[in-house]
Design an enzyme around this catalytic site. Sequence first.
Site, PDB file in Angstrom:
ATOM      1  N   LYS A  59      39.581  70.038 -17.488  1.00 36.53           N
ATOM      2  CA  LYS A  59      39.857  68.998 -16.479  1.00 36.53           C
ATOM      3  C   LYS A  59      38.630  68.122 -16.247  1.00 36.53           C
ATOM      4  O   LYS A  59      38.729  66.900 -16.198  1.00 36.53           O
ATOM      5  CB  LYS A  59      40.247  69.625 -15.125  1.00 36.53           C
ATOM      6  CG  LYS A  59      41.521  70.437 -15.134  1.00 36.53           C
ATOM      7  CD  LYS A  59      41.910  70.865 -13.725  1.00 36.53           C
ATOM      8  CE  LYS A  59      41.002  71.915 -13.110  1.00 36.53           C
ATOM      9  NZ  LYS A  59      41.105  73.247 -13.729  1.00 36.53           N
ATOM     10  N   ARG A 105      45.087  72.774  -4.992  1.00 36.80           N
ATOM     11  CA  ARG A 105      45.115  74.065  -5.674  1.00 36.80           C
ATOM     12  C   ARG A 105      46.063  75.048  -5.010  1.00 36.80           C
ATOM     13  O   ARG A 105      46.195  76.181  -5.470  1.00 36.80           O
ATOM     14  CB  ARG A 105      43.721  74.663  -5.650  1.00 36.80           C
ATOM     15  CG  ARG A 105      42.985  74.622  -6.998  1.00 36.80           C
ATOM     16  CD  ARG A 105      41.608  75.144  -6.767  1.00 36.80           C
ATOM     17  NE  ARG A 105      40.899  75.618  -7.889  1.00 36.80           N
ATOM     18  CZ  ARG A 105      39.906  74.949  -8.483  1.00 36.80           C
ATOM     19  NH1 ARG A 105      39.606  73.737  -8.107  1.00 36.80           N
ATOM     20  NH2 ARG A 105      39.228  75.517  -9.448  1.00 36.80           N
ATOM     21  N   ARG A 152      29.906  77.464 -21.110  1.00 35.17           N
ATOM     22  CA  ARG A 152      29.847  76.164 -20.455  1.00 35.17           C
ATOM     23  C   ARG A 152      28.491  75.898 -19.788  1.00 35.17           C
ATOM     24  O   ARG A 152      27.898  76.808 -19.201  1.00 35.17           O
ATOM     25  CB  ARG A 152      30.920  76.200 -19.359  1.00 35.17           C
ATOM     26  CG  ARG A 152      31.599  74.948 -19.118  1.00 35.17           C
ATOM     27  CD  ARG A 152      32.942  75.121 -18.556  1.00 35.17           C
ATOM     28  NE  ARG A 152      32.998  75.703 -17.219  1.00 35.17           N
ATOM     29  CZ  ARG A 152      33.993  75.468 -16.386  1.00 35.17           C
ATOM     30  NH1 ARG A 152      34.983  74.696 -16.728  1.00 35.17           N
ATOM     31  NH2 ARG A 152      34.011  76.047 -15.208  1.00 35.17           N
ATOM     32  N   ARG A 183      26.878  77.662 -14.271  1.00 30.96           N
ATOM     33  CA  ARG A 183      27.382  77.901 -12.917  1.00 30.96           C
ATOM     34  C   ARG A 183      27.392  79.383 -12.583  1.00 30.96           C
ATOM     35  O   ARG A 183      27.694  80.206 -13.441  1.00 30.96           O
ATOM     36  CB  ARG A 183      28.816  77.353 -12.810  1.00 30.96           C
ATOM     37  CG  ARG A 183      28.863  75.874 -12.622  1.00 30.96           C
ATOM     38  CD  ARG A 183      30.250  75.313 -12.801  1.00 30.96           C
ATOM     39  NE  ARG A 183      31.303  76.078 -12.135  1.00 30.96           N
ATOM     40  CZ  ARG A 183      32.570  75.688 -12.085  1.00 30.96           C
ATOM     41  NH1 ARG A 183      32.933  74.548 -12.631  1.00 30.96           N
ATOM     42  NH2 ARG A 183      33.483  76.441 -11.478  1.00 30.96           N
ATOM     43  N   ARG A 240      39.330  84.203 -11.136  1.00 34.44           N
ATOM     44  CA  ARG A 240      39.772  82.799 -10.954  1.00 34.44           C
ATOM     45  C   ARG A 240      41.106  82.561 -11.658  1.00 34.44           C
ATOM     46  O   ARG A 240      41.978  81.843 -11.150  1.00 34.44           O
ATOM     47  CB  ARG A 240      38.697  81.833 -11.480  1.00 34.44           C
ATOM     48  CG  ARG A 240      37.536  81.704 -10.503  1.00 34.44           C
ATOM     49  CD  ARG A 240      36.259  81.227 -11.165  1.00 34.44           C
ATOM     50  NE  ARG A 240      36.315  79.883 -11.673  1.00 34.44           N
ATOM     51  CZ  ARG A 240      35.443  79.393 -12.564  1.00 34.44           C
ATOM     52  NH1 ARG A 240      34.468  80.149 -13.045  1.00 34.44           N
ATOM     53  NH2 ARG A 240      35.553  78.154 -12.973  1.00 34.44           N
TER      54      ARG A 240
HETATM   55  P1  AMP Z   1      36.040  74.237 -10.095  1.00 35.73           P
HETATM   56  O1  AMP Z   1      34.726  73.567 -10.322  1.00 35.73           O
HETATM   57  O2  AMP Z   1      37.177  73.271  -9.966  1.00 35.73           O
HETATM   58  O3  AMP Z   1      36.314  75.336 -11.094  1.00 35.73           O
HETATM   59  O4  AMP Z   1      35.916  74.965  -8.664  1.00 35.73           O
HETATM   60  C1  AMP Z   1      34.958  75.962  -8.425  1.00 35.73           C
HETATM   61  C2  AMP Z   1      35.303  76.748  -7.178  1.00 35.73           C
HETATM   62  O5  AMP Z   1      35.311  75.877  -6.044  1.00 35.73           O
HETATM   63  C3  AMP Z   1      36.685  77.393  -7.170  1.00 35.73           C
HETATM   64  O6  AMP Z   1      36.703  78.644  -7.850  1.00 35.73           O
HETATM   65  C4  AMP Z   1      36.925  77.555  -5.669  1.00 35.73           C
HETATM   66  O7  AMP Z   1      36.157  78.618  -5.132  1.00 35.73           O
HETATM   67  C5  AMP Z   1      36.330  76.258  -5.118  1.00 35.73           C
HETATM   68  N1  AMP Z   1      37.343  75.170  -5.057  1.00 35.73           N
HETATM   69  C6  AMP Z   1      37.338  74.012  -5.780  1.00 35.73           C
HETATM   70  N2  AMP Z   1      38.406  73.266  -5.475  1.00 35.73           N
HETATM   71  C7  AMP Z   1      39.111  73.950  -4.552  1.00 35.73           C
HETATM   72  C8  AMP Z   1      40.336  73.724  -3.861  1.00 35.73           C
HETATM   73  N3  AMP Z   1      41.069  72.601  -4.063  1.00 35.73           N
HETATM   74  N4  AMP Z   1      40.763  74.668  -2.982  1.00 35.73           N
HETATM   75  C9  AMP Z   1      40.049  75.773  -2.756  1.00 35.73           C
HETATM   76  N5  AMP Z   1      38.895  76.078  -3.380  1.00 35.73           N
HETATM   77  C10 AMP Z   1      38.426  75.172  -4.269  1.00 35.73           C
END
Ligand code: AMP
Length: 222
Positions: A17, A92, A131, A164, A175
């Site tokens: 994404k 989400r 990554r 990360r 996740r």
């Molecule tokens: P990402 O970078 O999109 O993989 O997001 C990393 C982490 O941020 C996720 O595993 C969640 O802990 C948190 N996070 C990101 N977006 C959301 C969302 N829309 N709702 C809840 N937690 C989020």
Amino acid sequence: MSKAIRIILMGPPGCGKGTQGKQLEVKYNIPQLSTGDMLRQAVRDCTEVGLQAKECMDKGNLVPDEVLIGIMRERLAASDCDHGYILDGYPRTIGQAEALDRLFSENGQNLLAVINMDVPDNDVVARISGRRQCKKCGAGFHVEFNKAKQDGICDACGGELYQRDDDNEMTVRSRLKIYKEKTAPLLGYYEKQGLLANTPGTGSIDEIFSRVCSLIDERIVS
Ligand code: AMP
């Protein structure tokens, strides 16, 4: 006035994404809004949201809906969103999707498309463990599939690349589980609204990009 391009990118963690979102940002001249990047910035800045989010993120859990809904309500009101945006990582949960729909109906807006990039579980784990992300501009790299020209240095801005905290196998598995429980039901939610477009998230970055752009362009002209 041309149609606003409001797009949601969906798919499991590691489906690409962020990578696709960054290229779409350039092609369509609309901002890519990554809630993960926003939360990581809040953690680095030690804001109240950041302190609350860090524990959830480190465990691979979702940050509570009310926090995200508040952040996005404010972000989407900014003038750079007037002609559209690419949502990467939001919504989400069904609660977040309903909040977004409420916002659209308040403002007389709608979504152009929800693009779902599907990737098998085992690929997700392999992709995520290699990554790397730029600390400064957020650009994404991969030690095998999308190498930086110079090890550890961002091609785009020269910033430092890092891994990360939540990109380790154990957190990735949790996740993925949460994705299936809480986020995958959104596919049905958007399918019912006639907005869902599926494309495989496998193949080269350029191949995926061209498929995603075709799905978007079809909807812009229709
Ligand atoms: P990402 O970078 O999109 O993989 O997001 C990393 C982490 O941020 C996720 O595993 C969640 O802990 C948190 N996070 C990101 N977006 C959301 C969302 N829309 N709702 C809840 N937690 C989020």
